[in-house]
Design a protein around this motif. Structure first.
Motif, short mmCIF file in Angstrom:
data_model
loop_
_atom_site.label_atom_id
_atom_site.label_comp_id
_atom_site.label_asym_id
_atom_site.label_seq_id
_atom_site.Cartn_x
_atom_site.Cartn_y
_atom_site.Cartn_z
N ASN A 196 0.86 -1.18 -0.03
CA ASN A 196 0.06 -0.18 0.00
C ASN A 196 0.83 1.37 -0.04
O ASN A 196 0.35 2.36 0.04
CB ASN A 196 -0.83 -0.06 1.23
CG ASN A 196 -1.92 -1.29 1.10
OD1 ASN A 196 -2.37 -1.67 0.17
ND2 ASN A 196 -2.08 -2.05 2.42
N VAL A 197 2.27 1.17 -0.06
CA VAL A 197 3.07 2.38 -0.02
C VAL A 197 3.48 2.78 -1.57
O VAL A 197 4.09 1.62 -1.96
CB VAL A 197 4.22 1.87 0.97
CG1 VAL A 197 5.22 3.38 0.79
CG2 VAL A 197 3.80 1.80 2.42
N GLN A 198 3.13 4.05 -1.94
CA GLN A 198 3.72 4.41 -3.16
C GLN A 198 4.77 5.17 -2.84
O GLN A 198 4.87 5.90 -1.93
CB GLN A 198 2.57 5.19 -3.70
CG GLN A 198 1.42 4.52 -4.20
CD GLN A 198 1.56 3.47 -5.33
OE1 GLN A 198 2.39 3.63 -6.05
NE2 GLN A 198 0.66 2.61 -5.32
N THR A 393 12.29 11.89 2.27
CA THR A 393 11.85 13.00 1.59
C THR A 393 10.11 12.75 1.43
O THR A 393 9.77 11.71 1.31
CB THR A 393 12.42 13.26 0.46
OG1 THR A 393 12.54 12.07 -0.43
CG2 THR A 393 13.97 13.64 0.88
N PRO A 394 9.60 14.03 1.10
CA PRO A 394 8.15 13.57 0.68
C PRO A 394 8.02 13.06 -0.60
O PRO A 394 8.72 13.15 -1.35
CB PRO A 394 7.39 15.06 0.64
CG PRO A 394 8.53 15.90 1.43
CD PRO A 394 9.77 15.24 1.45
N VAL A 395 6.69 12.29 -0.65
CA VAL A 395 6.29 11.77 -1.92
C VAL A 395 5.72 12.65 -2.90
O VAL A 395 4.67 13.42 -2.57
CB VAL A 395 5.47 10.50 -1.71
CG1 VAL A 395 5.05 9.91 -2.89
CG2 VAL A 395 6.15 9.68 -0.74
N SER A 396 5.90 12.77 -4.11
CA SER A 396 5.32 13.64 -5.33
C SER A 396 3.83 13.21 -5.44
O SER A 396 3.69 12.09 -5.23
CB SER A 396 6.24 13.89 -6.31
OG SER A 396 6.21 12.41 -7.11
N ALA A 402 0.19 7.14 -8.87
CA ALA A 402 0.49 5.91 -9.84
C ALA A 402 -0.14 4.90 -9.45
O ALA A 402 -0.47 4.42 -8.36
CB ALA A 402 1.97 5.69 -9.77
N ASP A 403 -0.49 4.14 -10.61
CA ASP A 403 -1.49 2.83 -10.41
C ASP A 403 -0.40 1.61 -10.35
O ASP A 403 -0.84 0.47 -10.39
CB ASP A 403 -2.33 2.65 -11.50
CG ASP A 403 -3.56 3.66 -11.51
OD1 ASP A 403 -3.79 4.08 -10.39
OD2 ASP A 403 -4.03 4.10 -12.26
N ARG A 404 1.01 2.16 -10.53
CA ARG A 404 1.94 0.48 -10.61
C ARG A 404 1.77 0.06 -9.44
O ARG A 404 1.59 0.39 -8.09
CB ARG A 404 3.26 1.25 -10.87
CG ARG A 404 4.06 1.98 -10.09
CD ARG A 404 5.29 2.50 -10.40
NE ARG A 404 6.31 3.08 -9.58
CZ ARG A 404 6.79 2.27 -8.56
NH1 ARG A 404 6.91 0.97 -8.81
NH2 ARG A 404 7.60 2.83 -7.78
N LYS A 405 2.11 -1.37 -9.49
CA LYS A 405 2.13 -2.53 -8.31
C LYS A 405 3.25 -2.33 -7.59
O LYS A 405 4.32 -2.27 -8.24
CB LYS A 405 1.62 -3.67 -8.78
CG LYS A 405 1.59 -4.68 -7.73
CD LYS A 405 1.27 -6.12 -8.15
CE LYS A 405 1.15 -7.25 -7.23
NZ LYS A 405 1.08 -8.35 -7.61
N THR A 406 3.33 -2.24 -6.26
CA THR A 406 4.39 -2.22 -5.60
C THR A 406 4.66 -3.36 -4.89
O THR A 406 3.70 -4.26 -4.68
CB THR A 406 4.44 -1.00 -4.38
OG1 THR A 406 3.53 -1.19 -3.63
CG2 THR A 406 4.42 0.42 -5.18
#
Length: 512
Positions: A196-198, A393-396, A402-406
């Motif tokens: 669940n972490v982008q 650092t903050p996430v943009s 983004a929909d990409r799978k992590t």
């Protein structure tokens, strides 16, 4: 008439048998001896009310209750039930030929109901060790005690139920559990997952290294960068608890009263996150009869200290010795107790009071020197004991949307387990060492060899960052873990370079 019942006193994470002797002789008063505390002394009134409500009576003679051995302090209300049953036997209100076959514990309500007690698991272990046939205790604690085999665990809800079982009028079926089935059915049940972490790939990498080697981590970054979210997911990538670790963890939570009702084994890694207002005693343990603190409740798991500089200096400094020795010893005039404290420390902090020092987009509004002063709240010796210093650092917006799978926690955990298996083989002749973070200096020298190019790189880093000898060992341990994750037998220069970058937040270089 003299009657004897048997209970148990919990000290540290172990229990010790207590013999409750009740004698009724000519006289009119109630006496209790054997170093009872106030809660034990008050049992006279709870017992008298419970007996009356269940059709019995308190003898109007001199009742002497002795808790032996008399030189050990007794505390709590768990002796109510054995005292009540001892009085009934001594006054000939009931006859119990099998009384010496049971250890009995439980707090009595005024109506005779039985309330749960602390430390049911170590009490059950002590009962089996002393050769008792069974253990009678509150029904809410029966699931916890039933994981101990070769003993009949009888859960009762009232004084009447306990008496009826002992007299044979209404026997209660013993509760038995298959420990391994319970353990396997609950292992790796975590609500949070790295899937669940982008973004934050570099932070995930550092936490994977930390999990693989058992290393401590500090994350420094602005508010909202995801430090707490990432820390909460760390237990989900740690190797599953072994059955022995699960039993040890359950014992600690049992004696501290942190197990929920009808709970049995703890099958997932504990995650403790105390507030920054915590006292040093609450963190490391203590009290008149010492109880485990947060570092022991986090044993075999993770201790997360959010906003590290906000903790009192004395609180942080008491962790220095437990971080090295993986245990804490609480000494009092009459007793000295050792609690396990084998935990991973995960800390997070803002880089400055306003939170935006080194932020890629926002400006820091702190006055000159304030950043260094803020970082100075965390002592150098404590930072030296933290292996990985990671800047978050903050996430943009593009990464967040983004929909990409992590990668999921399961995928990362599989790599961590592979690295731990390599370490298990490496330390097979060292039964007290389980991961790279636990290596002593002598083991680092023999198991973390580097070539000439690596020594030159490390020397340059030591000089530029102003690192201590302890930090030198930490870098080599982390490099060894990175090599294990890569499946390499020797530490390569790229492994060493990656380990060095995790010391880049050291105070001598970062705040300037």
């Amino acid at each position: 008439m003299l009657a004897k019942t048997y209970g148990s006193a919990v000290y540290g994470v172990d229990a010790h048998q207590i013999t409750i002797e009740v004698n009724i002789i000519t006289g009119t008063k109630f006496f209790m001896v054997g170093l009872p505390d106030s809660a034990v002394k008050e049992s006279e009134h709870r017992v008298e009310s419970a007996l009356k409500q269940n059709g019995y009576h308190m003898p109007r003679q001199r009742v002497i209750v002795n808790l032996a051995p008399a030189d050990i302090k007794k505390e709590g209300s768990a002796y109510d039930l054995p005292i009540a049953i001892g009085i009934l036997c001594a006054s000939d209100q009931i006859t119990l030929p099998s009384l010496d076959q049971y250890m009995i514990m439980g707090e009595l309500a005024l109506d005779g109901k039985i309330r749960p007690v602390k430390g049911a698991l170590p009490i059950a272990i002590e009962a089996r060790k002393k050769g008792f046939k069974g253990l009678i205790l509150p029904k809410e604690n029966a699931s916890e005690a039933a994981i101990v085999d070769k003993i009949d665990v009888i859960g009762v809800e009232s004084l009447k139920e306990a008496v009826n079982h002992l007299t044979g009028k209404k026997p209660i079926e013993p509760l038995h559990y298959d420990t391994r089935d319970i353990f396997q059915s609950h292992v790796n049940e975590y609500d949070a997952d790295f899937a669940n972490v982008q973004g934050q790939e570099n932070i995930k990498r550092s936490l994977e290294i930390a999990a693989a080697g058992g290393h401590n981590v500090i994350m420094i970054g602005p508010p909202g960068a995801g430090k707490t979210m990432l820390a909460k997911r760390l237990p989900s990538i740690l190797p599953p608890l072994t059955l022995q670790e699960s039993l040890e963890t359950t014992k600690i939570h049992s004696v501290s009263g942190h197990l929920s009702e009808n709970a049995s084994l703890i099958a997932t890694r504990p995650f403790r996150s105390p507030h920054h207002t915590i006292s040093d005693v609450a963190l490391v343990g203590g009290g008149g009869i010492p109880q485990p603190g947060e570092i022991s409740l986090a044993n075999n798991g993770v201790l997360f200290l959010d906003e590290l500089p906000e903790f009192k200096r004395t609180v942080l400094e008491v962790m220095r010795q437990p971080l090295e020795e993986r245990k804490v010893t609480i000494s009092r005039a009459r007793i000295s107790i050792e609690f396990p404290a084998n935990f991973m420390l995960i800390a997070s902090m803002n880089p400055c009071p306003c939170g935006y020092y080194n932020h890629p987009e926002k400006d820091c509004v702190c006055a000159p020197g304030v950043v260094q002063k803020y970082l100075n709240k965390v002592s150098g010796p404590l930072l030296d004991r933290i292996d990985l210093h990671v800047e978050v650092t903050p996430v943009s917006f593009d990464q967040l949307s983004a929909d990409r799978k992590t990668e999921s926690s399961d995928e990362i955990r599989n790599r961590v387990i592979e690295a731990r298996l390599i370490q298990a083989e490496r330390f097979k002749d060292h039964p007290d060492i389980f991961n790279n973070a636990m290596m002593n200096s002598q083991m680092v020298k023999s198991m973390c060899q580097i070539n000439q190019a690596g020594r030159a790189l490390l020397k340059t880093a030591m000089e530029k960052l102003g690192l201590s000898a302890r930090a030198y060992d930490r870098i080599l341990k982390v490099a060894r873990t990175i090599a294990d994750l890569a499946g390499k037998e020797d530490i390569q220069i790229e492994h060493l370079a990656e380990a060095i970058q995790y010391r880049s937040l050291d105070r001598d270089g970062w705040a300037n």
